[in-house]
Every structure is written in C-alpha cells, then in structure tokens.
Design an enzyme around this catalytic site. Structure first.
Site, PDB file in Angstrom:
ATOM      1  N   ASP A  75       0.827  -1.205   0.000  1.00 46.86           N
ATOM      2  CA  ASP A  75       0.000   0.000   0.000  1.00 46.86           C
ATOM      3  C   ASP A  75       0.864   1.259   0.000  1.00 46.86           C
ATOM      4  O   ASP A  75       1.966   1.270   0.554  1.00 46.86           O
ATOM      5  CB  ASP A  75      -0.910  -0.004   1.240  1.00 46.86           C
ATOM      6  CG  ASP A  75      -2.062   0.980   1.101  1.00 46.86           C
ATOM      7  OD1 ASP A  75      -2.365   1.391  -0.033  1.00 46.86           O
ATOM      8  OD2 ASP A  75      -2.653   1.337   2.143  1.00 46.86           O
TER       9      ASP A  75
ATOM     10  N   ASN B 243     -10.717  -3.259  -5.763  1.00 47.60           N
ATOM     11  CA  ASN B 243      -9.971  -2.310  -6.598  1.00 47.60           C
ATOM     12  C   ASN B 243     -10.615  -2.093  -7.974  1.00 47.60           C
ATOM     13  O   ASN B 243     -10.329  -1.097  -8.644  1.00 47.60           O
ATOM     14  CB  ASN B 243      -8.517  -2.757  -6.802  1.00 47.60           C
ATOM     15  CG  ASN B 243      -7.631  -2.578  -5.581  1.00 47.60           C
ATOM     16  OD1 ASN B 243      -6.642  -3.301  -5.407  1.00 47.60           O
ATOM     17  ND2 ASN B 243      -7.958  -1.627  -4.710  1.00 47.60           N
TER      18      ASN B 243
END
Ligand code: IPE
Ligand code: MG
Length: 241
Positions: free
Chosen positions: A2, A50
C-alpha cells in the site's frame, strides 16, 4: 503493498506513476525473498474491491501487471520460482491472461519459491466461494456435512495451498487487513510499516523478518516457559491470548 498513490501525490505526479514505482519494488522484494529462501510470498496486487477505482487507474494497473509478467518471465523461470495466481481470474482482461496463464503453466514444476499473485482477490469472496464448493459437494452426495471442519474449508482456499501465512506485512501506514487472506490470517504475525510501497527496500523486509523472529507464536496455547511449569497453565490470567 500500500502507498503507491500517496507516493505519487507527494511528488505531484499522477497515481499511475506511483504504481509504476511500486512495480519496481515488487521486483526488488521478489528477488530478495528468493535469495533469503522464503518458501512462499503472496503479493496483494489487486483486490476485488480495486475494480471500483477510476477506469484509467485500473487500466494502468493491468498494463503494469502485463509488463511485469513479460519482463520477469525469464527471471522467474531461471530462479526456480513457481508463479501462481489467486482470486477471481475470470475478471482479468484477456491481454493479462495471455501472459499470466502460460507463465503459471511453464513454472508449475518449479520448487524453490512460490510467488502467489493475489489478483482480483478478496478474502471474504474466497471463503464464500469455498462455502459454495462445499455446498455443491454436499448437494451431490459427495460430502457429509459433518465432515466440514476447519481443515475441509482450508483445503478449498487457493490462498492456503502454500500453507498458512506466517507473517503478513502491510506497508503505507494503515493498520488493517483490507480483505487479505482472512481465513489464513487467524494466527499470522502482523507487521505494519509506515514506508510507502514504492520506497520499500530489502532492508525494510530484513527488519520485518528480524522482528518476526523475536516473537513467540502461541496459537492460543501457553508459552514455552509456561509449559515447563504446569501450574502456570492453571493460573494464567490471560485466557484465549
Ligand atoms: C496500493 O497503493 C496499490 C494497489 C492497490 C494496487 P494505493 O493505490 O492504494 O496507494 P494509496 O493508498 O492511495 O497511497
Ligand atoms: Mg491504498
């Protein structure tokens, strides 16, 4: 993995530039993991959730995945790495499947390290699919419902084909699992790093592993010291820890 977006924003660049820098970090970390003798490395590259990102960003991520698979193909094969993919692969665009599938196939006899790419992956979705599989087997008379236990469910989870994760590292400063390896995470050690993924280096991985090595994993049991002293088991105030 991330922090790609923030890495780019800090530099006044589009988020896609962060993902590009992130793919260089993937190359670094895969290479060092193989050299360290790690059995299995699972990378959370793209979650089911996502897909909800802006189409341009999704396209850029798919493009980078395609590029990664093409450029790393030789290194993966030469280094005895078995590449597997977990997640709902049916959602991936054909141009990605066209490089992913042959590499999974060509590398399946390799045994030095398994590199699992979590693509269109969600931990809850994975568990739901396993439940569906089990239900189908029961409906068709192939499985006794009483035989459904933790092991039976785990055996249907592609993410656990490499075993339970020992250490889950999240970069980028957030402290959550975000739907990653939920079932396998039960007794995994967790490590959170503030480093944004594109900046994550070999040294950051060494630090995470060194920290992991100092931990005592108890799996709900008592510690080694306590085991040599039976009274400590009875008097331990920490239950279920
Ligand atoms: C992680 O970086 C990469 C993927 C999800 C593929 P982010 O894109 O989530 O980066 P931040 O969290 O916005 O910084
Ligand atoms: Mg993020």
């Amino acid at each position: 993995m991330d922090g790609n977006g923030r890495w780019a924003e800090m530099r006044g660049q589009p988020r896609e530039a962060g993902h590009k820098a992130g793919s260089a970090a993937v190359r670094r970390i895969v290479r060092i993991s193989r050299r360290l003798g790690i059995d299995a490395l699972t990378l959370y590259a793209f979650s089911e959730q996502n897909w909800g990102r802006p189409p341009g960003e999704v396209d850029a991520l798919m493009g980078l995945l395609h590029e990664y698979l093409l450029s790393e193909r030789d290194e993966i094969l030469e280094n005895g790495i078995r590449l597997v993919a977990i997640g709902d692969l049916s959602r991936l665009p054909p141009f990605v499947r066209e490089v992913l599938d042959p590499l999974r196939d060509a590398s399946k006899i390799n045994g030095r390290m398994t590199l699992a790419l979590a693509l269109s992956y969600g931990g809850r979705e994975e568990i739901a699919r396993a439940a569906q599989d089990l239900a189908k087997d029961v409906a068709q008379g192939r499985l006794d419902p009483n035989a459904i236990d933790v092991e039976a469910l785990a055996a249907r989870l592609p993410s656990l084909s490499v075993g339970d994760p020992d250490l889950i590292i999240r970069t980028g400063g957030e402290q959550r699992l975000s739907n990653f390896l939920l079932f396998g995470a039960a007794y995994a050690e967790l490590a959170f790093s503030d480093v944004l993924w594109p900046d994550y280096t070999e040294n950051d991985l060494f630090e995470a592993i060194a920290c992991y090595q100092k931990r005592e994993r108890r799996f709900g049991n008592v510690g080694k010291g306590a085991l040599s002293n039976p009274e400590a088991i009875v008097t331990s105030p920490i239950m279920g820890a």
